[in-house]
Design a protein around this motif. Structure first.
Motif, PDB file in Angstrom:
ATOM      1  N   LEU A 157      94.196  32.442  91.220  1.00 17.97           N
ATOM      2  CA  LEU A 157      94.887  31.785  90.109  1.00 17.97           C
ATOM      3  C   LEU A 157      94.985  32.666  88.868  1.00 17.97           C
ATOM      4  CD1 LEU A 157      93.421  28.172  90.379  1.00 17.97           C
ATOM      5  CD2 LEU A 157      95.712  28.933  91.017  1.00 17.97           C
ATOM      6  N   LEU A 158      94.127  33.666  88.741  1.00 15.26           N
ATOM      7  CA  LEU A 158      94.157  34.539  87.576  1.00 15.26           C
ATOM      8  C   LEU A 158      95.036  35.775  87.796  1.00 15.26           C
ATOM      9  CD1 LEU A 158      90.411  34.388  86.463  1.00 15.26           C
ATOM     10  CD2 LEU A 158      92.358  33.032  85.637  1.00 15.26           C
ATOM     11  N   ASP A 159      95.702  35.840  88.930  1.00 19.67           N
ATOM     12  CA  ASP A 159      96.602  36.946  89.228  1.00 19.67           C
ATOM     13  C   ASP A 159      97.834  36.867  88.326  1.00 19.67           C
ATOM     14  OD1 ASP A 159      97.379  39.115  91.401  1.00 19.67           O
ATOM     15  OD2 ASP A 159      99.142  37.854  91.084  1.00 19.67           O
ATOM     16  N   ALA A 160      98.325  38.021  87.847  1.00 29.09           N
ATOM     17  CA  ALA A 160      99.452  38.052  86.902  1.00 29.09           C
ATOM     18  C   ALA A 160     100.690  37.377  87.476  1.00 29.09           C
ATOM     19  CB  ALA A 160      99.769  39.500  86.518  1.00 29.09           C
ATOM     20  N   LYS A 161     100.978  37.633  88.750  1.00 27.61           N
ATOM     21  CA  LYS A 161     102.164  37.056  89.384  1.00 27.61           C
ATOM     22  C   LYS A 161     102.041  35.542  89.487  1.00 27.61           C
ATOM     23  CE  LYS A 161     106.088  37.627  91.716  1.00 27.61           C
ATOM     24  NZ  LYS A 161     107.283  38.306  91.183  1.00 27.61           N
ATOM     25  N   VAL A 162     100.883  35.066  89.837  1.00 22.38           N
ATOM     26  CA  VAL A 162     100.660  33.625  89.966  1.00 22.38           C
ATOM     27  C   VAL A 162     100.795  32.945  88.606  1.00 22.38           C
ATOM     28  CG1 VAL A 162      98.980  31.837  90.569  1.00 22.38           C
ATOM     29  CG2 VAL A 162      99.193  33.893  91.991  1.00 22.38           C
ATOM     30  N   LEU A 164     113.224  36.444  85.338  1.00 26.10           N
ATOM     31  CA  LEU A 164     113.466  37.847  85.668  1.00 26.10           C
ATOM     32  C   LEU A 164     112.245  38.708  85.342  1.00 26.10           C
ATOM     33  CD1 LEU A 164     117.154  38.462  84.529  1.00 26.10           C
ATOM     34  CD2 LEU A 164     116.285  38.150  86.851  1.00 26.10           C
ATOM     35  N   ILE A 165     111.612  38.417  84.202  1.00 26.62           N
ATOM     36  CA  ILE A 165     110.391  39.145  83.852  1.00 26.62           C
ATOM     37  C   ILE A 165     109.321  38.897  84.913  1.00 26.62           C
ATOM     38  CG2 ILE A 165     108.502  39.298  82.171  1.00 26.62           C
ATOM     39  CD1 ILE A 165     110.569  38.605  80.002  1.00 26.62           C
ATOM     40  N   ASN A 166     109.217  37.654  85.338  1.00 24.77           N
ATOM     41  CA  ASN A 166     108.261  37.304  86.387  1.00 24.77           C
ATOM     42  C   ASN A 166     108.556  38.068  87.673  1.00 24.77           C
ATOM     43  OD1 ASN A 166     106.423  35.523  88.058  1.00 24.77           O
ATOM     44  ND2 ASN A 166     108.390  34.906  88.891  1.00 24.77           N
ATOM     45  N   TYR A 167     109.834  38.171  88.026  1.00 22.32           N
ATOM     46  CA  TYR A 167     110.201  38.798  89.293  1.00 22.32           C
ATOM     47  C   TYR A 167     109.967  40.305  89.282  1.00 22.32           C
ATOM     48  CZ  TYR A 167     112.861  39.889  93.494  1.00 22.32           C
ATOM     49  OH  TYR A 167     113.222  40.323  94.742  1.00 22.32           O
ATOM     50  N   LEU A 214     108.440  42.355  86.674  1.00 20.23           N
ATOM     51  CA  LEU A 214     107.340  43.004  85.975  1.00 20.23           C
ATOM     52  C   LEU A 214     105.959  42.549  86.422  1.00 20.23           C
ATOM     53  CD1 LEU A 214     108.669  43.219  82.312  1.00 20.23           C
ATOM     54  CD2 LEU A 214     108.710  44.963  84.100  1.00 20.23           C
ATOM     55  N   SER A 215     105.783  41.250  86.591  1.00 15.03           N
ATOM     56  CA  SER A 215     104.429  40.760  86.856  1.00 15.03           C
ATOM     57  C   SER A 215     103.880  41.283  88.168  1.00 15.03           C
ATOM     58  CB  SER A 215     104.406  39.225  86.845  1.00 15.03           C
ATOM     59  OG  SER A 215     105.221  38.697  87.883  1.00 15.03           O
ATOM     60  N   GLY A 216     104.778  41.533  89.144  1.00 16.65           N
ATOM     61  CA  GLY A 216     104.323  42.063  90.417  1.00 16.65           C
ATOM     62  C   GLY A 216     103.716  43.444  90.302  1.00 16.65           C
ATOM     63  N   GLN A 217     104.082  44.177  89.250  1.00 16.32           N
ATOM     64  CA  GLN A 217     103.525  45.511  89.048  1.00 16.32           C
ATOM     65  C   GLN A 217     102.051  45.462  88.660  1.00 16.32           C
ATOM     66  OE1 GLN A 217     105.484  48.169  89.695  1.00 16.32           O
ATOM     67  NE2 GLN A 217     107.106  46.717  90.206  1.00 16.32           N
ATOM     68  N   TYR A 218     101.617  44.308  88.157  1.00 12.29           N
ATOM     69  CA  TYR A 218     100.225  44.164  87.704  1.00 12.29           C
ATOM     70  C   TYR A 218      99.449  43.195  88.587  1.00 12.29           C
ATOM     71  CZ  TYR A 218     102.518  46.222  83.653  1.00 12.29           C
ATOM     72  OH  TYR A 218     103.252  47.041  82.833  1.00 12.29           O
ATOM     73  N   SER A 219      99.991  42.962  89.781  1.00 17.96           N
ATOM     74  CA  SER A 219      99.382  41.983  90.675  1.00 17.96           C
ATOM     75  C   SER A 219      98.658  42.670  91.814  1.00 17.96           C
ATOM     76  CB  SER A 219     100.462  41.042  91.228  1.00 17.96           C
ATOM     77  OG  SER A 219      99.933  40.205  92.227  1.00 17.96           O
ATOM     78  N   HIS A 258     100.218  40.180  95.129  1.00 21.18           N
ATOM     79  CA  HIS A 258     101.572  40.428  95.628  1.00 21.18           C
ATOM     80  C   HIS A 258     101.776  41.932  95.750  1.00 21.18           C
ATOM     81  CE1 HIS A 258     101.992  36.258  94.371  1.00 21.18           C
ATOM     82  NE2 HIS A 258     103.028  36.192  95.172  1.00 21.18           N
ATOM     83  N   ILE A 259     101.340  42.476  96.859  1.00 21.28           N
ATOM     84  CA  ILE A 259     101.360  43.924  97.051  1.00 21.28           C
ATOM     85  C   ILE A 259     102.772  44.465  97.103  1.00 21.28           C
ATOM     86  CG2 ILE A 259     100.633  45.793  98.591  1.00 21.28           C
ATOM     87  CD1 ILE A 259      98.383  43.967  99.529  1.00 21.28           C
ATOM     88  N   TRP A 260     103.678  43.703  97.708  1.00 21.92           N
ATOM     89  CA  TRP A 260     105.010  44.238  97.977  1.00 21.92           C
ATOM     90  C   TRP A 260     106.046  43.734  97.020  1.00 21.92           C
ATOM     91  CZ3 TRP A 260     104.580  48.182 101.107  1.00 21.92           C
ATOM     92  CH2 TRP A 260     103.516  48.207 101.979  1.00 21.92           C
ATOM     93  N   TYR A 261     105.670  42.939  96.002  1.00 18.33           N
ATOM     94  CA  TYR A 261     106.654  42.424  95.043  1.00 18.33           C
ATOM     95  C   TYR A 261     106.154  42.658  93.624  1.00 18.33           C
ATOM     96  CZ  TYR A 261     109.476  40.223  98.597  1.00 18.33           C
ATOM     97  OH  TYR A 261     110.308  39.998  99.664  1.00 18.33           O
TER      98      TYR A 261
END
Length: 271
Positions: free
Chosen positions: A211-216, A255-258, A260-265, A268-271
């Motif tokens: 739950l503390l993951d950036a993407k989540v 769009l920011i969620n799609y 940018l946040s995956g870069q700090y997750s 979500h390894i592949w997104y």
């Protein structure tokens, strides 16, 4: 198979350019040509998707490239449906500017093979359903964004008393508002279900829900902000220009969620 993708992008660019010319000049002949080019793009995209499915032996949704491609395919599919049933000319143009951007951007995103052990972990049916449903919600939010963008532009044109044939082709404000509302109303439950399935998959495969993951966190915020829009629209019965701005802001957050946040997750390894 490699030749299909660049040809699809080239034809897609011609289609978007055709819609742009029609936007400027009200050229129905160019509009029809752009529509048929878009139809060919859909056929090429579908062919590419099916061929990749058989080549990889899995549903191609697991890499950033595949995710963006599937997103663009959904945009093209919805655009054809919109063109056929709603006849809001400029909505197709605005929507496909986004779709073309996504498909072009996919050329610069990683498409590396998924390692075998990770592939076995990722390629579960539950995860595929999770990604598919999330992408469907994104496509619905994209259509809503295009509608609200047209709404805002037309609102300012009306305030400045800029009349003309072009204004008519934007579609009535009430029609744009209705399409946007129903797009969000349909997309929001998909996003909710997709997130729940993601939590279920995460717990079953990883033994925890991060739950503390950036993407989540950012995904939950997107769900919340669109939930606020629906609450104001359905319960408070608020409509109009400010609601259009809220919907536009919500999509920008998506769009920011799609992207940018995956870069700090770490989840979500592949997104």
């Amino acid at each position: 198979m490699n030749w299909i993708y660049p040809i699809a992008i080239v034809l897609y660019s011609f289609s978007v350019f055709g819609y742009f010319i029609d936007f400027l000049q009200n050229n129905r002949k160019v509009n029809r040509m752009a529509f048929w080019l878009l139809s060919i793009v859909w056929v090429l995209q579908t062919t590419f998707f099916v061929m990749r499915l058989f080549e990889l032996g899995r549903v191609p949704l697991l890499t950033p490239f595949e995710g963006l491609f599937f997103y663009a395919w959904l945009i093209v599919t919805l655009s054809l449906v919109i063109n056929w049933y709603f006849r809001v000319d400029f909505l197709v143009f605005f929507t496909n500017v986004i779709g073309f951007s996504m498909m072009t951007f996919s050329l610069f995103t990683p498409d590396q093979d998924v390692p075998l052990a990770l592939s076995e972990l990722l390629a579960s049916e539950l995860l595929i359903i999770h990604i598919s449903i999330i992408m469907l919600s994104y496509a619905g939010f994209t259509v809503a964004f295009a509608c609200q963008l047209l709404y805002v532009i037309q609102h300012h044109m009306l305030k400045k008393k800029k009349w003309g044939k072009q204004l008519v082709r934007f579609g009535a404000l009430s029609k744009l508002d209705s399409i946007s509302f129903f797009s969000i109303l349909g997309a929001w439950p998909f996003l909710l279900i997709g997130l729940i399935l993601g939590f279920v998959w995460g717990y079953s495969q990883l033994g925890q829900i991060p739950l503390l993951d950036a993407k989540v966190i950012s995904s939950l915020f997107v769900l919340f902000i669109y939930g606020v829009y629906l609450y104001l629209r359905v319960v408070k019965l608020i409509r109009g220009y400010n609601m259009a701005l809220l919907a536009i802001a919500s999509f920008l957050i998506l769009l920011i969620n799609y992207f940018l946040s995956g870069q700090y997750s770490n989840f979500h390894i592949w997104y």
